[in-house]
Design a protein around this motif. Structure first.
Motif, PDB file in Angstrom:
ATOM      1  N   ARG A 149      59.086 -60.893  17.733  1.00  0.00           N
ATOM      2  CA  ARG A 149      59.945 -59.999  16.934  1.00  0.00           C
ATOM      3  C   ARG A 149      59.071 -58.896  16.373  1.00  0.00           C
ATOM      4  NH1 ARG A 149      65.086 -62.554  13.789  1.00  0.00           N
ATOM      5  NH2 ARG A 149      65.743 -60.387  13.757  1.00  0.00           N
ATOM      6  N   VAL A 150      59.372 -57.687  16.796  1.00  0.00           N
ATOM      7  CA  VAL A 150      58.473 -56.549  16.566  1.00  0.00           C
ATOM      8  C   VAL A 150      59.101 -55.549  15.599  1.00  0.00           C
ATOM      9  CG1 VAL A 150      57.323 -54.604  17.689  1.00  0.00           C
ATOM     10  CG2 VAL A 150      57.500 -56.793  18.880  1.00  0.00           C
ATOM     11  N   SER A 151      58.293 -55.051  14.699  1.00  0.00           N
ATOM     12  CA  SER A 151      58.731 -53.910  13.901  1.00  0.00           C
ATOM     13  C   SER A 151      57.731 -52.774  14.068  1.00  0.00           C
ATOM     14  CB  SER A 151      58.869 -54.296  12.424  1.00  0.00           C
ATOM     15  OG  SER A 151      57.604 -54.569  11.858  1.00  0.00           O
ATOM     16  N   ILE A 152      58.199 -51.565  13.768  1.00  0.00           N
ATOM     17  CA  ILE A 152      57.325 -50.390  13.768  1.00  0.00           C
ATOM     18  C   ILE A 152      57.233 -49.907  12.331  1.00  0.00           C
ATOM     19  CG2 ILE A 152      57.182 -47.969  14.475  1.00  0.00           C
ATOM     20  CD1 ILE A 152      58.304 -48.875  17.195  1.00  0.00           C
ATOM     21  N   ASN A 153      56.006 -49.826  11.837  1.00  0.00           N
ATOM     22  CA  ASN A 153      55.829 -49.480  10.424  1.00  0.00           C
ATOM     23  C   ASN A 153      55.128 -48.144  10.267  1.00  0.00           C
ATOM     24  OD1 ASN A 153      52.896 -49.707  10.205  1.00  0.00           O
ATOM     25  ND2 ASN A 153      53.183 -51.910  10.517  1.00  0.00           N
ATOM     26  N   SER A 154      54.979 -47.727   9.018  1.00  0.00           N
ATOM     27  CA  SER A 154      54.362 -46.409   8.776  1.00  0.00           C
ATOM     28  C   SER A 154      52.921 -46.525   8.296  1.00  0.00           C
ATOM     29  CB  SER A 154      55.171 -45.641   7.742  1.00  0.00           C
ATOM     30  OG  SER A 154      54.885 -46.083   6.432  1.00  0.00           O
ATOM     31  N   GLU A 212      67.913 -49.071  23.334  1.00  0.00           N
ATOM     32  CA  GLU A 212      68.214 -48.362  22.085  1.00  0.00           C
ATOM     33  C   GLU A 212      68.413 -49.337  20.930  1.00  0.00           C
ATOM     34  OE1 GLU A 212      71.198 -45.025  22.111  1.00  0.00           O
ATOM     35  OE2 GLU A 212      72.276 -46.431  20.812  1.00  0.00           O
ATOM     36  N   ASP A 213      69.126 -50.421  21.189  1.00  0.00           N
ATOM     37  CA  ASP A 213      69.366 -51.424  20.146  1.00  0.00           C
ATOM     38  C   ASP A 213      68.061 -52.059  19.680  1.00  0.00           C
ATOM     39  OD1 ASP A 213      72.013 -51.244  19.646  1.00  0.00           O
ATOM     40  OD2 ASP A 213      72.626 -52.838  21.037  1.00  0.00           O
ATOM     41  N   GLU A 214      67.220 -52.395  20.671  1.00  0.00           N
ATOM     42  CA  GLU A 214      65.943 -53.019  20.340  1.00  0.00           C
ATOM     43  C   GLU A 214      65.082 -52.076  19.495  1.00  0.00           C
ATOM     44  OE1 GLU A 214      65.095 -56.171  21.006  1.00  0.00           O
ATOM     45  OE2 GLU A 214      63.122 -55.938  20.076  1.00  0.00           O
ATOM     46  N   ALA A 215      65.061 -50.800  19.889  1.00  0.00           N
ATOM     47  CA  ALA A 215      64.281 -49.809  19.146  1.00  0.00           C
ATOM     48  C   ALA A 215      64.798 -49.685  17.713  1.00  0.00           C
ATOM     49  CB  ALA A 215      64.324 -48.460  19.850  1.00  0.00           C
ATOM     50  N   LEU A 216      66.119 -49.691  17.572  1.00  0.00           N
ATOM     51  CA  LEU A 216      66.699 -49.594  16.224  1.00  0.00           C
ATOM     52  C   LEU A 216      66.327 -50.814  15.383  1.00  0.00           C
ATOM     53  CD1 LEU A 216      68.528 -48.090  14.212  1.00  0.00           C
ATOM     54  CD2 LEU A 216      70.463 -49.368  15.165  1.00  0.00           C
ATOM     55  N   ALA A 276      60.450 -45.023  16.100  1.00  0.00           N
ATOM     56  CA  ALA A 276      61.133 -46.121  16.794  1.00  0.00           C
ATOM     57  C   ALA A 276      61.516 -45.717  18.219  1.00  0.00           C
ATOM     58  CB  ALA A 276      62.371 -46.543  16.009  1.00  0.00           C
ATOM     59  N   ALA A 277      61.930 -44.466  18.374  1.00  0.00           N
ATOM     60  CA  ALA A 277      62.350 -44.005  19.706  1.00  0.00           C
ATOM     61  C   ALA A 277      61.193 -44.075  20.707  1.00  0.00           C
ATOM     62  CB  ALA A 277      62.910 -42.583  19.615  1.00  0.00           C
ATOM     63  N   LYS A 278      59.974 -44.082  20.200  1.00  0.00           N
ATOM     64  CA  LYS A 278      58.817 -44.163  21.097  1.00  0.00           C
ATOM     65  C   LYS A 278      58.755 -45.509  21.825  1.00  0.00           C
ATOM     66  CE  LYS A 278      56.171 -40.696  18.618  1.00  0.00           C
ATOM     67  NZ  LYS A 278      55.197 -40.442  17.544  1.00  0.00           N
ATOM     68  N   ALA A 279      59.387 -46.531  21.273  1.00  0.00           N
ATOM     69  CA  ALA A 279      59.434 -47.809  21.971  1.00  0.00           C
ATOM     70  C   ALA A 279      60.333 -47.714  23.208  1.00  0.00           C
ATOM     71  CB  ALA A 279      59.932 -48.913  21.045  1.00  0.00           C
ATOM     72  N   MET A 280      61.244 -46.737  23.210  1.00  0.00           N
ATOM     73  CA  MET A 280      62.046 -46.489  24.404  1.00  0.00           C
ATOM     74  C   MET A 280      61.226 -45.669  25.402  1.00  0.00           C
ATOM     75  SD  MET A 280      65.616 -45.511  22.454  1.00  0.00           S
ATOM     76  CE  MET A 280      66.635 -45.418  23.932  1.00  0.00           C
ATOM     77  N   HIS A 281      60.510 -44.679  24.879  1.00  0.00           N
ATOM     78  CA  HIS A 281      59.698 -43.786  25.721  1.00  0.00           C
ATOM     79  C   HIS A 281      58.598 -44.565  26.442  1.00  0.00           C
ATOM     80  CE1 HIS A 281      57.934 -39.711  26.517  1.00  0.00           C
ATOM     81  NE2 HIS A 281      56.829 -40.411  26.601  1.00  0.00           N
ATOM     82  N   TYR A 282      57.933 -45.425  25.695  1.00  0.00           N
ATOM     83  CA  TYR A 282      56.822 -46.190  26.273  1.00  0.00           C
ATOM     84  C   TYR A 282      57.251 -47.656  26.416  1.00  0.00           C
ATOM     85  CZ  TYR A 282      54.024 -42.214  24.619  1.00  0.00           C
ATOM     86  OH  TYR A 282      53.521 -40.961  24.379  1.00  0.00           O
ATOM     87  N   GLY A 283      57.408 -48.111  27.599  1.00  0.00           N
ATOM     88  CA  GLY A 283      57.719 -49.523  27.791  1.00  0.00           C
ATOM     89  C   GLY A 283      59.196 -49.825  27.906  1.00  0.00           C
ATOM     90  N   GLY A 284      60.020 -48.807  27.680  1.00  0.00           N
ATOM     91  CA  GLY A 284      61.434 -48.929  28.004  1.00  0.00           C
ATOM     92  C   GLY A 284      62.235 -49.916  27.171  1.00  0.00           C
ATOM     93  N   ALA A 285      61.985 -49.982  25.869  1.00  0.00           N
ATOM     94  CA  ALA A 285      62.849 -50.810  25.014  1.00  0.00           C
ATOM     95  C   ALA A 285      64.251 -50.201  25.017  1.00  0.00           C
ATOM     96  CB  ALA A 285      62.298 -50.849  23.596  1.00  0.00           C
ATOM     97  N   HIS A 345      52.732 -48.716  24.352  1.00  0.00           N
ATOM     98  CA  HIS A 345      53.662 -49.694  24.943  1.00  0.00           C
ATOM     99  C   HIS A 345      53.623 -51.016  24.190  1.00  0.00           C
ATOM    100  CE1 HIS A 345      51.942 -46.941  27.910  1.00  0.00           C
ATOM    101  NE2 HIS A 345      53.058 -47.022  28.594  1.00  0.00           N
ATOM    102  N   ASN A 346      52.756 -51.096  23.186  1.00  0.00           N
ATOM    103  CA  ASN A 346      52.542 -52.370  22.476  1.00  0.00           C
ATOM    104  C   ASN A 346      53.850 -52.980  21.974  1.00  0.00           C
ATOM    105  OD1 ASN A 346      50.924 -54.422  21.329  1.00  0.00           O
ATOM    106  ND2 ASN A 346      50.836 -53.345  19.368  1.00  0.00           N
ATOM    107  N   ALA A 347      54.644 -52.164  21.270  1.00  0.00           N
ATOM    108  CA  ALA A 347      55.882 -52.689  20.673  1.00  0.00           C
ATOM    109  C   ALA A 347      56.811 -53.252  21.747  1.00  0.00           C
ATOM    110  CB  ALA A 347      56.579 -51.592  19.877  1.00  0.00           C
ATOM    111  N   ALA A 348      57.054 -52.442  22.783  1.00  0.00           N
ATOM    112  CA  ALA A 348      58.006 -52.874  23.822  1.00  0.00           C
ATOM    113  C   ALA A 348      57.487 -54.087  24.582  1.00  0.00           C
ATOM    114  CB  ALA A 348      58.276 -51.717  24.788  1.00  0.00           C
ATOM    115  N   LEU A 349      56.183 -54.107  24.848  1.00  0.00           N
ATOM    116  CA  LEU A 349      55.634 -55.218  25.633  1.00  0.00           C
ATOM    117  C   LEU A 349      55.642 -56.531  24.838  1.00  0.00           C
ATOM    118  CD1 LEU A 349      54.437 -56.348  28.172  1.00  0.00           C
ATOM    119  CD2 LEU A 349      52.264 -55.250  27.662  1.00  0.00           C
ATOM    120  N   MET A 350      55.281 -56.447  23.558  1.00  0.00           N
ATOM    121  CA  MET A 350      55.348 -57.663  22.734  1.00  0.00           C
ATOM    122  C   MET A 350      56.795 -58.166  22.645  1.00  0.00           C
ATOM    123  SD  MET A 350      52.621 -57.285  19.574  1.00  0.00           S
ATOM    124  CE  MET A 350      53.302 -55.802  18.869  1.00  0.00           C
ATOM    125  N   ALA A 351      57.746 -57.228  22.497  1.00  0.00           N
ATOM    126  CA  ALA A 351      59.158 -57.628  22.416  1.00  0.00           C
ATOM    127  C   ALA A 351      59.600 -58.301  23.707  1.00  0.00           C
ATOM    128  CB  ALA A 351      60.026 -56.408  22.121  1.00  0.00           C
TER     129      ALA A 351
END
Lengths: 463, 450
Positions: A348-353, A377-381, A366-375, A337-343
């Motif tokens: 300003r959050v990015s997901i890296n490899s 679709e736009d935010e995840a993208l 990126a879709a995992k930010a929607m799965h965990y923490g409910g970001a 949930h880290n990405a969604a919660l920080m956002a």
């Protein structure tokens, strides 16, 4: 040497010729003679029509057209007409997103850790880039167009980064993202302390071994950088005010390490700081504040959710894993949930490899930010496009589908977050660098075997 | 007899759990006990109504109901009456799937990768057939709830490394003790089939440099060593049979005892392989010794798809996140499962992971994106794995009489955007919380700093 190389390359591109063929990835003994890899021509007029366009900055256009002229996006929208003479890419049923920006990569690097000392601000990733690194091709096949190639995390202050476009097949120098602000890798925690390293008999441990030592090294380095800057400033003042008959002052000794740190102090070099625990993130923010610079991005930042307000207040970005955790002690409080919660808290959050493997499927990450923490679709993208571009200081150039931006695009056969979707085509500066129709796929290889050995021999039968 | 024992056990821990829980018994999201141990046992009847039910082994049922009683599924259908006293869950807009099965993990045998104290994943020596993974499975590992809340309810867990790594257990991701978790204590023997090792070098990080000839010699030596071990095991099993018939006594060898069910073809052998060469080696071994083979990993199995289909050798593919070699097509790992399934090979999936075994369905999604039929992928995640490990009579699909491992989601579990809403393992409601949700809630509630 570098200058010459650039001149040669741009001359070749300017002519619109196809002068280069790259070693075809996946070229096995079965395919090597059949396939070649023509480097796509530059500067063509291209239109992608009838596609679902996910712009990352202005929502989704359900049935839109993108016009590309001279490598830039010239028009985008639902009612855009196709200019005469344009090469048309039929986007019917396809989804177009901005080329993916990976804010943490070690691809195409011959070596990543100058681990002998804990401060090595003088070394540069651009000196060890390899254009033939296969990871680059596979990243293109996953829709990635820009990478932040970072020094490893062995050192408190590692080497200087290289921001590159994934122009697979072109010479290494033309990978570089021209105009991207320079950056540098910092690192905190277990790796820098060499916590998990086996110390051989007779070998001395390298300083620092504690998180306190890491802070001390940072403060020492930047104190030295301040003094070095003052020496140069005094020298410059003295040089201008030399009176007739007086000897010109001697310049201070040039120090390549401190040069890079002075650029950090002056805000000309972006700091990308590998970090895990909340305490060390706060320490880094305090050091940066005391020395008057901003941390452009915290990398990994797995406990960033614990101090999201502090990160947001400092104006720093956060570039994290989608769900990687438990691989070491400092990753045991990592949460997906880290990405969604920080956002949610304004970071300003990015997901890296941080991996040639994960980089191939950052859209799934990126879709995992929607799965965990409910970001959303736009935010995840945005977490794999516009936000990492902002963290790298290149968001005016890439990261969204907008007029005037570089035509770096990934075309999917379906919604990029849907389970059956894959990348069909990847463009950089309007040039097609990956096209699945001509790519060396397994299907392609099996077809070649079929042709060569007959339909019954595609997969051998061991009786 | 067995079934009654299980029910008794559930009843026992039900009393304990209810005592601990007090008034919150039955609340899906509350748990007064550590979620690592799983949900409190309850003997309640549950019915999920108005949901799309995906039984896997039968057609989808729109607006269907499913009844769970005790640890079993009692009924499924479009018109099932809710038994009196049943807890009713409205499944409108939701989907019901069987729990997914991961064909290869180290769950329970590892906690934090870099902390050696928690690692029971690799034994010393090449031959450890008598080592039983379930002995060391920690039912209270934080990794277990993290995995199951994504709909993965059952996994193979095993040690790795050496040549014969040990015995894999098939476990449900719930229970107070390893024995309670066990679906099959001796699900399979794991063999790490020898491969051509690396050339070393790399500044000493990858060991001393070795020539190609040295690497081949090492491979041949290890392959011979494995074959000769199987030969010994066959001899031991034969002798054991003869001695038993003659009524004699023979000195017991623990390792050889463990190999006996393998040599008799009663327990399958999982061969961890990557290349076609290794698979050919395994097929030769199978021919010599008549053992029951399951291939795992097997990125290059597509080259032998027809052989594997003809011989009915199942393949547990994955992790789909493994990167092909330089000479291989870029999508080889992703496309391999589709080629196998189309050739008629029975496939299942593994993550070969522990902390992120929860990503099992997303492995399958990558295979679907590159050519695997979506229904075939779902079967691979459920019933195929159950069949491979001989538990398809109880696991792998939604059907009356089967163990109630039931996942209620907002959509296709292979779609990352889908979320699990309710989870039942052996009919018991499992709280959807874990280490991650606890930290999330804790820090989401942190007062804003100025």
């Amino acid at each position: 040497m570098r200058m010459i190389a650039i001149v040669v390359v741009s001359a070749a591109l300017g002519a619109g010729a196809l002068p280069v063929t790259a070693q075809q990835p996946g070229a096995t003994r079965d395919t090597a003679r059949v396939l070649s890899y023509p480097i796509p021509p530059a500067g063509r007029l291209v239109a992608i029509t009838n596609a679902t366009i996910m712009t990352a900055s202005n929502g989704t256009i359900p049935n839109g057209t993108i016009v590309i002229r001279d490598g830039k996006i010239a028009a985008v929208g639902a009612n855009v007409s196709v200019p005469a003479g344009a090469q048309v890419i039929d986007g019917n049923g396809k989804y177009v997103i901005p080329g993916i920006v990976d804010a943490h990569s070690h691809s195409a690097s011959e070596a990543i850790n100058e681990g002998t000392q804990s401060i090595t601000a003088q070394v540069r990733m651009e000196d060890v880039l390899r254009q033939d690194a296969l990871g680059l091709y596979r990243e293109l096949a996953g829709g990635v167009t820009t990478l932040n190639i970072l020094h490893g995390s062995a050192n408190t202050i590692g080497g200087q980064n290289a921001t590159v476009k994934v122009r697979w097949g072109l010479p290494a120098d033309s990978l570089l993202f021209q105009g991207a602000p320079p950056g540098i890798k910092f690192a905190l925690g277990e790796n820098v302390r060499q916590t998990n390293r086996t110390v051989l008999p007779g070998q001395e441990r390298r300083y620092p071994r504690t998180r306190m030592g890491v802070e001390e090294l940072l403060r020492d380095a930047f104190t030295r950088a301040q003094e070095y800057r003052r020496e140069w400033q005094e020298y410059e003042r003295g040089r201008k005010n030399v009176k007739r008959g007086q000897a010109a002052p001697m310049p201070p000794k040039r120090d390549l390490q401190l040069d890079a740190l002075v650029e950090v102090l002056e805000g000309k070099r972006l700091v990308h700081c590998h970090s895990y625990r909340a305490d060390e993130i706060l320490m880094m923010l305090q050091v940066a504040k005391d020395f008057g610079f901003r941390v452009a991005s915290f990398q990994h930042v797995l406990e960033g959710y614990k101090v999201a307000d502090e990160i947001a207040a400092a104006g720093s970005g956060a570039s994290t894993f989608a769900d990687n955790w438990a691989y070491k002690l400092e990753a045991f409080d990592a949460i997906p949930h880290n990405a969604a919660l920080m956002a949610e808290r304004g970071v300003r959050v990015s997901i890296n490899s941080d991996s040639d493997e994960r980089a191939r499927r950052l859209y799934q990450e990126a879709a995992k930010a929607m799965h965990y923490g409910g970001a959303s679709e736009d935010e995840a993208l945005r977490m794999i496009t516009l936000n990492p571009a902002w963290q790298l200081g290149i968001d005016k150039r890439v990261g969204s589908i907008e007029v005037g931006k570089d035509a770096d695009l990934a075309i999917f056969n379906g919604h990029p977050f849907a389970p059956a979707s894959r990348v069909e085509m990847t463009l950089i500066d309007g040039r097609v660098f990956f096209d699945r129709r001509t790519a060396p796929t397994l299907e392609h290889l099996m077809e070649l075997i079929r042709q060569k050995q007959g339909p019954r021999q595609v997969t051998e039968v061991v009786p | 007899m067995k079934a009654r024992r299980r029910r008794l056990r559930i009843a026992d821990c039900g009393c304990l759990a209810i005592a601990l829980l007090g008034t919150s018994a039955g609340a899906q999201t509350q748990s007064a006990i550590s979620p690592a141990q799983g949900a409190p046992a309850q003997s309640a009847i549950v019915v999920i109504r108005n949901a799309t039910i995906v039984p896997v082994t039968g057609p989808r049922i729109q607006n269907g109901s499913i009844v769970l009683r005790g640890d079993r599924i009692e009924a499924i259908g479009p018109n099932v009456a809710a038994p009196s006293g049943a807890r009713v869950i409205d499944g409108s807009g939701l989907f019901v799937y069987p729990g997914m099965i991961d064909g290869g993990t180290q769950l329970g045998l590892t906690e934090i990768g870099s902390v050696p104290g928690g690692e029971d994943t690799q034994e010393v020596g090449d031959f450890n057939p008598h080592n039983v993974a379930l002995t060391a499975v920690n039912p209270h590992s934080e990794l277990i709830p993290v995995t199951r809340v994504n709909g993965v309810t059952t996994v193979i867990t095993a040690a790795e490394g050496g040549l014969i790594s040990g015995q894999a257990g098939l476990i449900d991701l719930m229970g107070w003790t390893p024995a309670e978790m066990a679906v099959r204590r001796h699900a399979a023997m794991v063999v790490s089939y020898p491969s051509l090792g690396g050339g070393g070098g790399g500044g000493g990080f990858r060991g001393p440099q070795r020539s190609d000839a040295e690497r081949r010699e090492e491979l041949d030596r290890r392959t011979r060593s494995l074959r000769s071990y199987f030969a010994d095991a066959r001899a031991y099993a034969e002798m054991k049979g003869r001695v038993a018939t003659a009524g004699g006594v023979r000195k017991v060898n623990q390792a050889m005892e463990a190999m006996t069910p393998i040599m008799r073809g009663e327990t399958p052998v999982i061969f961890d392989v990557t290349t076609a060469d290794q698979i050919r080696g395994v097929l030769a071994l199978a021919d010599t010794f008549g053992i029951k083979v399951v291939l795992r990993g097997a990125r290059e199995a597509w080259r032998l798809a027809d052989s594997l289909a003809m011989r009915k050798i199942p393949v547990i593919v994955g992790p789909l996140t493994s990167v092909p070699d330089a000479d291989d097509p870029y999508d080889m790992t992703y496309a391999n499962p589709g080629v196998l399934a189309r050739a008629g090979v029975k496939i299942a999936f593994q993550t070969s992971d522990a902390a992120n075994s929860r990503n099992l369905p997303y492995n399958a999604a990558l295979a679907v994106a590159y050519g695997l039929d979506a229904d075939a992928a779902l079967r691979a995640l459920t019933i195929n794995a159950a069949e491979i490990f001989g538990v398809a009579d109880r696991y792998g699909s939604l059907a009356p009489g089967k163990v109630a491992n039931v996942v209620v989601t907002t959509g296709d579990p292979m779609d990352v955007r889908s979320v699990v809403r309710h989870l039942f393992i052996r009919g018991q409601p499992v709280p959807l919380d874990d280490r991650h949700t606890r930290l999330y809630e804790q820090f989401r509630a942190r007062p804003r700093t100025q």
